[in-house]
Enzyme design. Structure first.
Site, PDB file in Angstrom:
ATOM      1  N   HIS A   1     -23.409  -0.286   3.584  1.00 16.77           N
ATOM      2  CA  HIS A   1     -22.095   0.167   4.046  1.00 16.77           C
ATOM      3  C   HIS A   1     -21.247  -0.930   4.668  1.00 16.77           C
ATOM      4  CE1 HIS A   1     -22.184   4.563   3.497  1.00 16.77           C
ATOM      5  NE2 HIS A   1     -23.487   4.473   3.710  1.00 16.77           N
TER       6      HIS A   1
ATOM      7  N   LYS B   1      -9.047   5.472  13.472  1.00 23.31           N
ATOM      8  CA  LYS B   1     -10.359   4.957  13.060  1.00 23.31           C
ATOM      9  C   LYS B   1     -10.956   4.180  14.224  1.00 23.31           C
ATOM     10  CE  LYS B   1      -8.405   3.001   9.510  1.00 23.31           C
ATOM     11  NZ  LYS B   1      -9.239   3.281   8.359  1.00 23.31           N
ATOM     12  N   ARG B   2     -12.218   3.833  14.081  1.00 25.37           N
ATOM     13  CA  ARG B   2     -12.902   3.064  15.107  1.00 25.37           C
ATOM     14  C   ARG B   2     -12.098   1.806  15.442  1.00 25.37           C
ATOM     15  NH1 ARG B   2     -16.969  -0.850  14.051  1.00 25.37           N
ATOM     16  NH2 ARG B   2     -16.913  -0.209  11.865  1.00 25.37           N
TER      17      ARG B   2
ATOM     18  N   LYS C   1     -10.244  -3.942  11.638  1.00 31.20           N
ATOM     19  CA  LYS C   1      -9.420  -2.797  11.255  1.00 31.20           C
ATOM     20  C   LYS C   1      -7.964  -2.975  11.677  1.00 31.20           C
ATOM     21  CE  LYS C   1     -13.342   0.393  11.196  1.00 31.20           C
ATOM     22  NZ  LYS C   1     -13.296   0.844   9.792  1.00 31.20           N
TER      23      LYS C   1
ATOM     24  N   THR D   1     -12.979   6.217   4.334  1.00 27.75           N
ATOM     25  CA  THR D   1     -12.881   7.587   3.832  1.00 27.75           C
ATOM     26  C   THR D   1     -11.664   8.307   4.425  1.00 27.75           C
ATOM     27  OG1 THR D   1     -14.479   8.275   5.536  1.00 27.75           O
ATOM     28  CG2 THR D   1     -15.329   7.921   3.303  1.00 27.75           C
TER      29      THR D   1
ATOM     30  N   LYS E   1      -8.796  11.118   2.766  1.00 30.25           N
ATOM     31  CA  LYS E   1      -8.368  12.380   3.388  1.00 30.25           C
ATOM     32  C   LYS E   1      -6.842  12.416   3.524  1.00 30.25           C
ATOM     33  CE  LYS E   1     -12.676  12.181   5.917  1.00 30.25           C
ATOM     34  NZ  LYS E   1     -13.297  11.697   7.160  1.00 30.25           N
TER      35      LYS E   1
END
Length: 842
Positions: free
Chosen positions: A386, A577-578, A583, A685, A689
């Site tokens: 992952h 998100k985290r 990110k 992911t 969504k």
């Protein structure tokens, strides 16, 4: 109230049984419930649970007691089908799928189970009959503290798809008493609070004490002076107690199981120590054992935290494999049929110890020779990678193996000896390759490379997006991919449309079903039928109406729960998100400051009003990520108090991001920011969504966003920034200072930040951000992509001003999201990795 009562409609004084009545009757027969009513009589499910479980008059029950009675009643309806599912698998002796994961971010179970059982109208009517608000009732259920991020949410989606597709599957995880933490904000800083999600009983779990598993360790733990001390070479045991949760497939035909292990000590209590006054010492073994599954993600910044995490991973593997083998042998299977009866999927490196543990079982318990045991192990296990981040590819110190599980270390050493002998034969003289593929990383502290172990000890290694799988093969584990090319493959992630569209977004779901039917619920490729409707004014209007409905609903929820006000007429621009440097929440904040500067310089500038939403947790020991949260909150406060931006820009950081929050915000979102540095996001992911809920993506060419652009057409996303090759190619010469000196808007934004504009009463607190961006090389290339990011956002703003053109692109995104169903992903796993077939429950 029976199903028939619900579905009868009054017409001219007479009752007419509708098709729904027949359908409800069929469902109750399917679930084996007989004529027992759900609510409304003293013998109904709901009333009996309040009276006999709680010994309470239903008229005075609290909201929590009413919720538990409702949940237990729903569980009663599915219970016989759950039992029948297990009996069917045993009778067929079907090949089973076992999904091992340290996380299952399942959120709340009640609404999902009701949806998948097709009982939504029945249960809502029952709630109305009792004078209860169904939506308020399900708010009594906390999000299960069993996961943190995308890894756990993916696992939950996979379980949903496997049950819906009638695949015989079991999920294995740990029953954490406390989640990672409950996040709150104090003066803009993240504050970590205990997430005691099991403080009240969970109606969805069933304890199975008769199926307890013993886990043997080569050490013991004692308590001295209030501290745990490890005693080497004094063997001890832990016990894994299974707690089962139903996993309901859509339509209620198959009900699989998520089995979670709780740690316990042997039935032992030292009365002598207790009697002498050493109360803690008398309970030492119990405290040590129960601490093992007490917390999701113990703080790994300390040696004790890392040791606890390592032991958690072994405990999961040991309990789960013991359970798998016990079931396999109970059905009288011969050892050589193990790969034909069990497919064990390792969700990332956390369960990689399964390689050594399964070998131990086959060598020591079954008495096999090495070659046979090794063949069975490899053919049974498969591994999903992952991440491309080196720090996330786990490496555990050899010392931990020596203390806890020395036999498994012996096996790993033997695997490694044979592996390196093979490498030397195939690549003579290539000492560097030998060092890189070795399962043991040499150094001041010798470590076991868990990713290497998982790859070598399994028959399949898959990435989770096309670009991720390519980089995995060509860069991250290139040497192993060259040795075992046939083992590497890609399985692009997906999400369940039942949870993330049907349940989360009823307005859009209804519009879709009215337009193309309901086949999309179990075959998301059906959404492609919407493509011609992107040009249809009527459907575009229905889409826009559903989006407005979702935004108003979210704004009302936010006001009711936090008192904060947002305008549903603004663009809802989201990054949830985290919190992590790669990110790039900081990139988003820098973009907002550039827009803020433009308004300060020209108050008459025409802009589309936006509300920027951030949400996500930072690891407790990740100081820079926590500083980014603080920075975002300070920017939000400054903009809020500036009259120039009022009604035009608003920034909100939503604390305690979880599944339930995502279910509310994603359907309401207009814009999805997927802006990781290219080459760092494995898949993502949340991007999927947002796409299937009609948000437009502003993103880099990274992870699954690349494939989203291929499906919808790049013209229907807002892509920007460096590519993977450009990021890699510029590493040697990239200089963030150049962007600061040569791009005026970047310089103005950074100068404003570091002038103290956003931290007037907290001088110097954001200096680490300046150091990261300008002194330490800006590793994640924020400044390299910032201008391109702003330009993409400008294009998006212009499009939003034309509602018809906006809706056209948004509908095309929804119509193109069919590939990103977890049903498609699981179908590929089943056919290409597991070789498993559906086992229908009749």
């Amino acid at each position: 109230m029976t199903a028939k009562d619900v579905a009868e409609t009054k017409i001219g004084g007479s009752s007419v049984a509708t098709d729904a009545a027949l359908r409800f009757s069929e469902l109750l027969r399917q679930y084996g419930c007989g004529p027992v009513p759900f609510v409304g009589t003293e013998n109904a499910f709901y009333e009996r649970h309040l009276i006999f479980d709680r010994a309470i008059d239903p008229a005075v029950a609290t909201a929590r007691e009413r919720y538990e009675a409702f949940a237990h009643s729903i569980r009663d309806i599915l219970a016989q089908r759950w039992v029948l599912t297990k009996k069917t698998y045993d009778r067929a002796n079907a090949k089973r799928i076992y999904y091992l994961s340290m996380e299952f971010l399942i959120g709340r179970s009640t609404a999902t189970n009701v949806t998948n059982l097709l009982l939504d109208p029945l249960v809502r009517h029952a709630a109305d009959e009792q004078g209860l608000n169904w939506l308020q009732l399900i708010e009594e259920e906390p999000d299960a503290g069993l996961g943190n991020g995308g890894l756990g949410r993916l696992a939950a989606c996979f379980l949903d798809s496997m049950a819906t597709m009638q695949l015989p599957a079991t999920g294995y995880g740990l029953r954490y008493e406390y989640g990672m933490f409950r996040q709150s904000l104090l003066d803009g800083w993240q504050k970590e609070n205990a997430d005691n999600w099991l403080r009240q009983s969970d109606p969805w779990e069933v304890q199975r004490p008769t199926e307890t598993v013993e886990v043997r360790l080569n050490c013991s733990v004692q308590v001295r002076g209030g501290r745990f001390e490890v005693i080497r070479d004094r063997p001890s045991s832990l016990y894994g107690i299974p707690f089962d949760r139903p996993v309901v497939g859509y339509g209620g035909k198959t009900i699989n199981t998520l089995r979670l292990w709780a740690a316990a000590a042997p039935d032992y209590f030292d009365f002598q120590e207790f009697g002498s006054g050493d109360f803690i010492g008398a309970l030492g073994e119990t405290l040590e054992a129960e601490s093992l599954t007490r917390v999701l993600y113990p703080d790994d910044s300390t040696p004790m935290g890392r040791q606890l995490r390592f032991l958690q991973e072994y405990f999961l593997v040991a309990c789960s494999l013991a359970d798998v083998i016990r079931r396999f042998r109970r059905l009288h299977n011969d050892w050589e049929s193990l790969p034909d009866k069990a497919a064990i999927q390792l969700n990332d490196t956390h369960p990689a110890l399964a390689v050594a543990e399964l070998m131990r079982i086959l060598l020591d318990d079954a008495g096999m020779e090495w070659e046979e045991a090794w063949s069975l192990t490899r053919r049974t296990l498969a591994y999903t990678n992952h991440t491309l981040l080196p720090e996330a590819l786990e490496k555990w110190p050899v010392e931990g193996f020596e203390v806890l599980i020395p036999r498994q270390l012996e096996i790993i050493y033997e695997i490694n000896r044979r592996l390196l002998d093979d490498v030397r034969k195939r690549f003579p003289g290539d000492g560097g390759r030998v060092d890189r593929v070795s399962l043991v990383e040499e150094g001041a502290e010798r470590k076991i490379r868990m990713a290497n172990l998982a790859i070598v000890g399994s028959h399949s290694t898959n990435g989770v997006a096309a670009v991720h799988s390519k980089l995995l093969r060509t860069s991250t584990v290139k040497d192993l991919a060259e040795m075992f090319p046939e083992r590497f493959n890609n399985k692009t992630n997906g999400v369940t449309p039942r949870r993330w569209l049907l349940q989360a977004n009823p307005g859009l779901s209804n519009a879709i079903t009215e337009a193309i039917g309901d086949g999309w619920i179990t075959d998301l490729r059906e959404l492609s039928k919407l493509k011609p409707l992107a040009g249809d004014t009527g459907f575009r209007d229905a889409f826009l109406a559903s989006k407005t409905q979702a935004k108003v609903r979210f704004a009302s929820w936010l006001k009711a729960t936090s008192g904060r006000l947002v305008d549903p007429q603004t663009v809802f621009d989201c990054q949830i998100k985290r919190i992590h440097e790669y990110k790039r929440q900081l990139l988003n904040a820098l973009r907002i400051i550039i827009e803020y500067n433009r308004l300060r310089a020209n108050p008459n500038l025409e802009v589309v009003p936006r509300t920027y939403f951030f949400a996500g947790k930072a690891a407790p020991a990740y100081r820079l990520a926590k500083l980014i949260i603080k920075f975002i909150n300070n920017v939000a406060e400054t903009i809020d108090f500036d009259p120039l931006t009022r009604g035009r820009l608003k920034v909100i950081f939503l604390p305690e991001y979880n599944v339930s929050l995502a279910e509310k915000l994603i359907p309401a979102s207009d814009v999805s920011n997927q802006i990781s540095t290219a080459g760092f996001e494995a898949s993502g992911t949340s991007n999927m969504k947002f796409m299937m809920n009609g948000a437009l993506t502003v993103g880099t060419r990274d992870g699954a966003t690349i494939e989203m652009a291929e499906e919808a057409g790049e013209e229907n996303l807002f892509l920007f920034g460096l590519t993977v090759d450009q990021v890699d190619g510029s590493r040697g010469w990239y200089n963030p200072q150049w962007h600061y000196e040569n791009e005026p808007e970047i310089k103005a934004a950074l100068d404003l930040i570091f002038s103290g504009h956003f931290n007037r009463s907290e001088p110097g607190i954001f200096d680490p951000l300046r150091d990261m961006l300008l002194k330490h090389g800006d590793y994640y290339m924020h400044l390299a992509d910032l201008t391109s990011y702003c330009q993409a956002q400008e294009r998006l703003g212009r499009l939003y001003s034309d509602s018809g053109a906006w809706a056209h692109k948004a509908v095309l995104n929804v119509a193109s999201s069919g590939k990103f169903s977890s049903d498609r992903t699981i179908a590929q796993y089943a056919a290409e990795i597991w070789r498993a077939e559906p086992c229908p429950v009749l």
